[in-house]
Design an enzyme around this catalytic site. Structure first.
Site, short mmCIF file in Angstrom:
data_model
loop_
_atom_site.label_atom_id
_atom_site.label_comp_id
_atom_site.label_asym_id
_atom_site.label_seq_id
_atom_site.Cartn_x
_atom_site.Cartn_y
_atom_site.Cartn_z
N CYS A 1 36.34 -11.63 -42.12
CA CYS A 1 35.38 -12.12 -43.12
C CYS A 1 34.35 -13.08 -42.54
O CYS A 1 33.21 -13.10 -42.98
CB CYS A 1 36.14 -12.80 -44.27
SG CYS A 1 37.23 -11.70 -45.18
N GLU B 1 38.35 -15.40 -51.63
CA GLU B 1 37.51 -15.33 -50.44
C GLU B 1 37.01 -13.90 -50.32
O GLU B 1 37.80 -12.97 -50.13
CB GLU B 1 38.25 -15.74 -49.17
CG GLU B 1 37.31 -15.74 -47.97
CD GLU B 1 37.97 -16.18 -46.68
OE1 GLU B 1 37.96 -15.39 -45.71
OE2 GLU B 1 38.49 -17.31 -46.65
#
Length: 533
Positions: free
Chosen positions: A301, A267
């Site tokens: 994120c 990720e």
């Protein structure tokens, strides 16, 4: 004072530790080091006070930790799935019971506000509960149709890969350690974590929690140190890598894992957008946008860095949004008195300042913030909204990873979709509209791994049964859902041919002349297809 300018309580009697030395000593017992890597004084971004003198690992320490993990993993995988998921149930209860302790650590290490730290805790509690209940169905052997119906029985089994390496960043020290480790453990793996040096105490607390929950020693281990040395050594030793971090580093990790032919779940970065359609309730959207932009000080994120506003509601939205931004409370206390915390490092503060100053120099207009807040703490920055940002500004394309959001206006949904997709990243997006069907249609056109309609990021993040992750430069692989646990397994297909002792085996077919058995097989293939077998 140390070479970093930090007063070291080991040598300066006027300095005090932000974490009680007795607590730190208990946590540091879990560091897997032989003592050859030295140590580093880590400070809290909230005040600059020292947290701990963290012992650092070496490459041989990493190799030793993985060897220990392999021994423990064999006995752990031999336990029943019910025993393994029982551990997750106990972790769930302990997390809720001891949340005050770990929330303090998360705040002290990362600098985030307490409500943002609680988001981490809630995520891991949801993960523990979900996989405790669903691991059996996700990992269950699957019967599939065999070659010869009735005679070929084929079953697909899932086996643990062995030792999983978690390389975790500093921004979510609880979620990205324990939240990633739990499904891997439920699948029968052992886990070795390389946390960021800044947030290693939270990772070590997770080891302590697992032991208290009944995990065998060595099932979850922590190796401390920098990424290029200790992190690279871990990637070179484990059987699957779970990495969260920047896109450039993710590419290095993927290449390194690829050379060894082991899997890597990545990720990576994001430049996430939030679109407010012309039929949106601007008050509701403004409230949600504030949380989406400034949660965890923007160091998340999936947080929003781009506001894309339909031109018909742009002014009304900003009239509702900006007062909320200006009213956000900054603070360094270990309680719920602040809405926004500190940036985690000097490097992160420098990046935020660089992006804002570059944009303003090129003509951008700050509608809120745009300044440091040293009156609150050494690494605080005011929540910032930038309008009229030119196309060549750094903040346009690069991930800022801080409390900064830009504003764009668009004439319609088509233009919004083009603007949202005009990024190398594709992690998360948000769409606000009163028409849910319209929201779903827009979501289907966005190149993002997750899309939230009428929420910023919490809805998809908290839907633990659904996979989350990125596309394009935002990574590959998924956490949560079936994909999150199956990533740390490999499949084994076992096919059993029945009837061989009664003359019904495939040997009888292959004993025929080649032209005969291939003709028979061809007719069988036609029949199989037409009968939809």
């Amino acid at each position: 004072m140390s070479d970093t300018g930090v007063r070291d309580p080991e040598t300066d009697p006027s300095a005090t530790w932000a974490v009680e030395p007795a607590q730190a000593r208990r946590l540091l017992r879990a560091v897997q080091t032989g003592g050859g890597g030295g140590d580093r004084v880590v400070t809290t971004p909230l005040t600059g006070a020292p947290l701990v003198a963290l012992p650092l690992c070496t490459e041989p320490d990493v190799a030793a930790a993985v060897r220990r993990a392999r021994v423990v993993q064999r006995t752990w995988a031999a336990r029943s799935l019910g025993e393994r998921t029982a551990l997750l149930h106990r972790v769930h209860d302990l997390l809720l019971a001891r949340q005050g302790e770990v929330l303090d650590l998360v705040q002290l290490e990362s600098g985030k506000a307490r409500a943002s730290a609680f988001e981490e805790l809630a995520d891991v509690v949801l993960v523990a509960s979900h996989y405790a209940r669903r691991a059996r169905s996700y990992l269950a052997p699957q019967r599939v149709r065999g070659l010869v119906p009735g005679l070929t029985g084929t079953t697909v089994h899932r086996r643990p890969v062995g030792v999983v390496g978690v390389v975790a960043p500093w921004n979510y020290p609880l979620t990205l350690v324990l939240g990633d480790a739990l499904p891997a453990l439920a699948a029968g793996n052992a886990v070795v974590v390389k946390p960021d040096v800044q947030t290693s105490l939270t990772a070590l607390w997770c080891v302590q929690l697992l032991r208290e929950a009944g995990a065998p020693d060595g099932l979850l281990q922590v190796v401390t140190g920098d990424g290029p040395t200790v992190g690279a050594a871990l990637v070179d030793a484990v059987d699957h890598v779970l990495f969260t971090g920047s896109t450039p580093t993710g590419r290095v990790v993927a290449e390194q894992a690829g050379r060894r032919l082991v899997g890597a779940s990545l990720e990576l970065g994001g430049k996430n957008a939030l679109y407010v359609a012309d039929d949106a309730d601007v008050e509701v959207a403004a409230e949600g946008a504030v949380r989406a932009c400034f949660g965890s000080t923007g160091q998340l994120c999936v947080s929003v860095e781009r506001l894309v506003l339909h031109e018909r509601v742009a002014d009304a939205f900003l009239a509702a949004f900006l007062p909320r931004v200006r009213a956000l409370r900054l603070g360094a206390r270990l309680d719920y008195s602040a809405d926004v915390g500190s940036l985690t490092s000097t490097a992160q503060l420098d990046r935020v300042e660089l992006h804002v100053q570059d944009a303003v120099r090129r003509g951008a207009v700050p509608l809120a913030g745009g300044v440091r807040r040293p009156d609150v703490g050494p690494l605080f920055y005011a929540p910032t909204v930038l309008d009229a940002v030119p196309a060549d500004a750094l903040v346009r394309a690069e991930e800022t990873f801080g409390p900064v959001v830009t504003v764009d206006r668009v004439p319609d949904d088509d233009a919004a979709v083009l603007l949202v997709n005009a990024s190398e990243y594709g992690l998360n997006a948000s769409v606000w509209t009163r028409d849910v069907a319209r929201g779903r249609r827009i979501a289907g056109r966005l190149e993002c791994g997750t899309v939230n309609v009428n929420e910023g990021y919490v809805a998809s993040w908290g839907s633990t049964a659904a996979p989350i992750g990125g596309v394009k430069a935002s990574g590959s692989g998924r956490r949560h859902g079936a994909e999150g646990i199956r990533a740390t397994t490999w499949t084994q297909s076992v096919a059993v041919q029945r009837g061989t002792h009664r003359g019904l085996g495939l040997g009888r077919l292959f004993a025929l002349p080649g032209e005969r058995w291939t003709a028979l097989f061809s007719r069988a293939l036609h029949l199989r297809h037409r009968s939809r077998l």
